[in-house]
Scaffold this motif. Sequence first.
Motif, short mmCIF file in Angstrom:
data_model
loop_
_atom_site.label_atom_id
_atom_site.label_comp_id
_atom_site.label_asym_id
_atom_site.label_seq_id
_atom_site.Cartn_x
_atom_site.Cartn_y
_atom_site.Cartn_z
N ASN A 167 0.43 -6.90 8.21
CA ASN A 167 -0.33 -5.54 8.10
C ASN A 167 -1.48 -5.41 9.23
O ASN A 167 -0.94 -4.40 10.20
CB ASN A 167 -1.04 -4.93 6.80
N HIS A 178 0.89 -1.46 0.19
CA HIS A 178 -0.12 -0.41 -0.01
C HIS A 178 1.04 1.05 0.14
O HIS A 178 0.26 2.71 0.40
CB HIS A 178 -1.07 0.14 1.55
N ASP A 235 -0.65 4.01 -1.01
CA ASP A 235 -2.20 5.11 -0.19
C ASP A 235 -1.28 4.93 1.08
O ASP A 235 -2.27 5.32 2.57
CB ASP A 235 -2.49 3.34 0.03
N ASP A 280 -6.37 -5.95 6.31
CA ASP A 280 -5.95 -6.13 5.24
C ASP A 280 -5.93 -7.70 4.45
O ASP A 280 -5.03 -8.34 5.79
CB ASP A 280 -5.20 -5.97 4.99
N PHE A 336 -4.50 4.64 4.21
CA PHE A 336 -4.15 3.80 4.60
C PHE A 336 -4.07 3.83 6.01
O PHE A 336 -3.65 3.76 6.23
CB PHE A 336 -3.44 2.64 4.22
N ASP A 353 -8.32 -0.55 8.30
CA ASP A 353 -7.65 -1.04 6.55
C ASP A 353 -6.84 -2.00 7.15
O ASP A 353 -6.83 -3.11 6.47
CB ASP A 353 -7.34 0.40 6.09
#
Length: 192
Positions: free
Chosen positions: A129, A108, A111, A123, A115, A119
């Motif tokens: 993450n 990401h 983002d 994920d 992010f 999120d």
Amino acid sequence: MNQKHPEESVTQAPAASRQGRRKLIQAGLASAPVLLALKSTPVLAGNCKHPSGFSVSGNLSATGGKNCATRFPSINDWVKADPGLWPSGYPRDTALFGAALGAGAIGHDADIGTFRLIDALNDASNPLNAKAAAVFLGSFNSGPPSFSVVQALWTDGVRGGGYATLGYKSESAVWHQTEVEKYFDYLLGLNP
């Protein structure tokens, strides 16, 4: 007891006394394998949730998947948690992953400004993450490690060139993504 020849004292002891000693010795020898089979947490690890104790004592599997202290709240615990339970300064709906962890989430990078931690917890494309977000959030109430150590593990160990643990008597190891993920699994109680 015969002071000149103590070995003669044993033969002069009553038969019942010799029989009692024999039974005591046999019982002691019989229990030795049981005592040797008992496992203990390595003393040098201290609180084995610290990266240094974790790596030096080989705690990747030494504790059979159990933390020396209470496990961190799970990913799902944080997803379902009331927004008021999140750490101060990290609002559930707006806290950015990159700002919290010090580097962007895997997959990401584009983002980084949008992010969020929530999120990351959801994920499914990169579970690391989610683990990082859960450990970061849990570090405020369930640590050690502290949130700053979690940040260093992420920025150096996962996104950078490696995180150097400081071990007992200067023994150290350099952790990369695999080791950091195993440590996060350990903290979250995800070890097999």
